[in-house]
Design an enzyme around this catalytic site. Structure first.
Site, PDB file in Angstrom:
ATOM      1  N   CYS A  42       0.831  -1.219   0.000  1.00 37.66           N
ATOM      2  CA  CYS A  42       0.000   0.000   0.000  1.00 37.66           C
ATOM      3  C   CYS A  42       0.857   1.256   0.000  1.00 37.66           C
ATOM      4  O   CYS A  42       1.772   1.413   0.807  1.00 37.66           O
ATOM      5  CB  CYS A  42      -0.993  -0.069   1.159  1.00 37.66           C
ATOM      6  SG  CYS A  42      -0.937   1.236   2.376  1.00 37.66           S
ATOM      7  N   CYS A  45       1.185   3.291   3.094  1.00 38.97           N
ATOM      8  CA  CYS A  45       2.000   2.624   4.121  1.00 38.97           C
ATOM      9  C   CYS A  45       3.483   2.838   3.832  1.00 38.97           C
ATOM     10  O   CYS A  45       4.274   3.109   4.723  1.00 38.97           O
ATOM     11  CB  CYS A  45       1.702   1.128   4.158  1.00 38.97           C
ATOM     12  SG  CYS A  45      -0.038   0.763   4.435  1.00 38.97           S
ATOM     13  N   LYS A 468      26.797   5.915  24.120  1.00 40.83           N
ATOM     14  CA  LYS A 468      26.447   6.287  22.747  1.00 40.83           C
ATOM     15  C   LYS A 468      25.484   7.476  22.804  1.00 40.83           C
ATOM     16  O   LYS A 468      24.428   7.403  23.422  1.00 40.83           O
ATOM     17  CB  LYS A 468      25.729   5.123  22.061  1.00 40.83           C
ATOM     18  CG  LYS A 468      26.574   3.862  21.964  1.00 40.83           C
ATOM     19  CD  LYS A 468      27.419   3.875  20.719  1.00 40.83           C
ATOM     20  CE  LYS A 468      28.019   2.551  20.363  1.00 40.83           C
ATOM     21  NZ  LYS A 468      29.140   2.121  21.201  1.00 40.83           N
TER      22      LYS A 468
END
Ligand code: FAD
Length: 515
Positions: A42, A45, A468
């Site tokens: 889709c 999407c 990090k």
């Protein structure tokens, strides 16, 4: 596999839901879950997937309280499941409270916005109105009061209480509360501007603003460059006594020296060291490439491209650059379709014996030292090396993708961490082709490195002494950080570029600890 056919992969920090794992993941989850039901074919999407990925990395720290999942309803194995959740259109996003039962259909989000901030706010709205049982890892989100603050330290064993003063419509307080969820030693509460007694006692005039509150009523304002979520969260996560759950507290580097077999080499965290770059070359050329017996086809092309960018751009000592240039001209002259590692190695070691060309044998990590032997070191060196090379190419090169392509194929063909190589290849495939100028190449590598940093924050491989972070942090480059009109964090890329070009420039590389 199912996962690869869909729009997301495991490295997106999104749980890939299937008929098989739904029971263990969604049902009875201790965290609330947000689930995107989509169909891989889709268009909407596909267009929405970058937003959902961005959301996942934006609220990664919230996972224990609320986690993101996605399910590909176009996969035949999942159709029945999607149907049972009464999903009719794609994409549909639903909120599932913690401990939801198998027959619970979830609360639809309604219109699916393509704006990360809207989605995040919607998640907070849902979380705040979450009934009992409350997700156990989720701190209280409602505004606090003078009364609660007065007795706070009697019932909470933390070093700091951060109070975020804001008006009722602001989400910053709740966002920062959740951003700090996986950190110990601190609690965060929001205080509304209408909470007169706290506002008056602390003399608060700016909303939002953040104050640190201590037993006995002492308080101090948290200093940040910009009064916004990212700046508060970064500063709070780094307060003394605040540690990521399960990680040991940072110690001074003086105390680190006994954990590795090497003597600890004091260094400046804000500088690049030639010793790390030479150690990386040593390890790469003598150890990592040494795992190959012959180079042919793609591997041979890759080796040639790598040695060629090193010969062109490695800003080393003349003895090292001589060796690289010599090795490169030999390699480019090899016209056969294969070269054995033995032949490569023989050339390398022969060159290394001449008086004006060498590559020190062995590693001597400095800026890439880790607090334990299994932390940092070579992968840290690889990142540093390629940042330096993109910066060199920015002033000396002409092909914008030359260094990045060499890095991509080196990592793909030879980098020992195969999982890292797969992740990096995904990122390269996604956007490396778009790099159309030398400065963009510098920025591309910087931004991809930050994607990796986000994914690895808090992971087992993270050295607790070198967390990090999104890099460079505000205390390294204040001008690099800004906010958009909606107060969302934004990098000032012009400033970031300036910073990178200086930080990794050849004349700033320190030569301490060289043989
Ligand atoms: P590193 O991330 O290695 O960074 C080294 C230094 O670069 C830092 O100390 C800092 O000074 C600077 N720096 C940090 N961020 C940036 C930035 N955005 N731009 C410029 N400079 C920066 N490990 C995994 O567990 N999973 C993976 O999938 C994975 N993929 C990797 C892919 C590649 C290509 C590489 C080279 C490494 C990968 N690693 C992965 C290893 C991981 O990224 C780190 O290198 C390792 O954990 C050591 O971390 P470090 O603390 O030394 O910092």
């Amino acid at each position: 596999s199912v996962a690869e056919a869909g729009l997301y992969t495991a490295s997106d920090q999104i749980v890939l839901l299937t008929q098989e794992n739904v029971k263990s993941v969604l049902i009875n989850s201790t965290a609330a879950m947000v689930v995107e039901f989509y169909a891989s074919w889709c268009g909407h999407c596909i267009a929405f997937s970058p937003t959902y990925k961005e959301l996942a990395s934006d609220i990664k720290e919230w996972k224990p309280a609320v986690d993101l999942a996605a399910i590909d309803c176009a996969d035949q194995e999942n159709t029945a499941l999607c149907k049972s959740y009464k999903v009719e259109g794609y994409p549909t996003i639903k909120f599932f409270h913690a401990y939801s039962k198998p027959d619970y259909e979830g609360l639809p989000f309604g219109d699916v916005s393509r704006n990360v901030q809207d989605l995040r706010h919607k998640i907070l709205d849902n979380l705040e109105t979450h009934g009992e049982p409350w997700p156990p890892a989720c701190p209280p989100l409602e505004p606090t009061s003078q009364m609660e603050v007065d007795v706070f330290f009697e019932t909470n064993d933390v070093k700091h209480l951060a109070l975020i003063f804001e008006d009722a419509t602001s989400y910053v307080g709740r966002e920062v509360t959740l951003d700090l969820l996986q950190f110990e030693g601190i609690a965060v509460r929001r205080v509304l501007n209408t909470e007169e007694s706290l506002v008056t006692t602390l003399g608060v005039t700016e909303f939002p603003s953040c104050y640190l509150y201590y037993p006995g009523g002492n308080f101090t304002r948290l200093r940040v460059d910009i009064e916004a979520r990212t700046f508060y969260s970064y500063a709070l996560q780094r307060l003394p006594g605040v540690v990521r759950s399960g990680k040991p507290p940072p110690v001074s580097t003086e105390l680190l020296k006994n954990n590795t077999e090497d003597p600890w080499r004091p260094f400046d965290k804000f500088r690049v060291y030639m010793a790390d770059l030479e150690s990386t070359l040593h390890y790469s050329l003598r150890v990592e490439l040494g795992t190959q017996s012959v180079f042919q086809g793609q591997a041979l092309t890759s080796l040639k491209a790598y040695i060629s960018v090193l010969a062109k751009y490695f800003p080393g000592r003349p003895i090292v650059t001589n060796l690289l240039k010599d090795l490169n001209s030999w390699l480019q002259k090899q016209t056969g379709d294969r070269i054995s590692y033995e032949a490569f190695k023989e050339k390398l070691e022969n060159d290394a014996q001449s008086p004006n060309s060498t590559l020190p044998d062995g590693v001597r990590w400095v800026g890439c030292q880790g607090s334990e032997p299994h932390f940092r070191r070579y992968p840290c060196g690889v990142w540093t090396l390629f940042h330096v090379l993109t910066v060199q190419a920015n002033s000396k090169g002409s092909d914008p993708q030359e260094v990045l392509r060499a890095m991509r194929s080196y990592v793909h063909n030879f980098f020992g961490c195969r999982e890292c190589a797969a992740h990096f290849e995904n990122m390269a495939a996604e956007s490396l082709e778009e790099v159309d100028s030398l400065p963009t190449a510098v920025l591309w590598l910087w931004s991809r490195h930050n994607v990796v940093n986000n994914r690895l924050a808090g992971a087992l491989s993270e050295d607790p002494q070198f967390p990090k972070i999104q890099w460079p942090p505000p205390d390294m480059c204040s001008a690099c950080h800004a906010v958009k009109v909606n107060r969302e964090h934004m990098w000032n890329q012009t400033e970031v570029l300036k910073f990178l070009l200086t930080y990794f420039s050849s004349d700033r590389i320190l030569t301490d600890y060289l043989e």
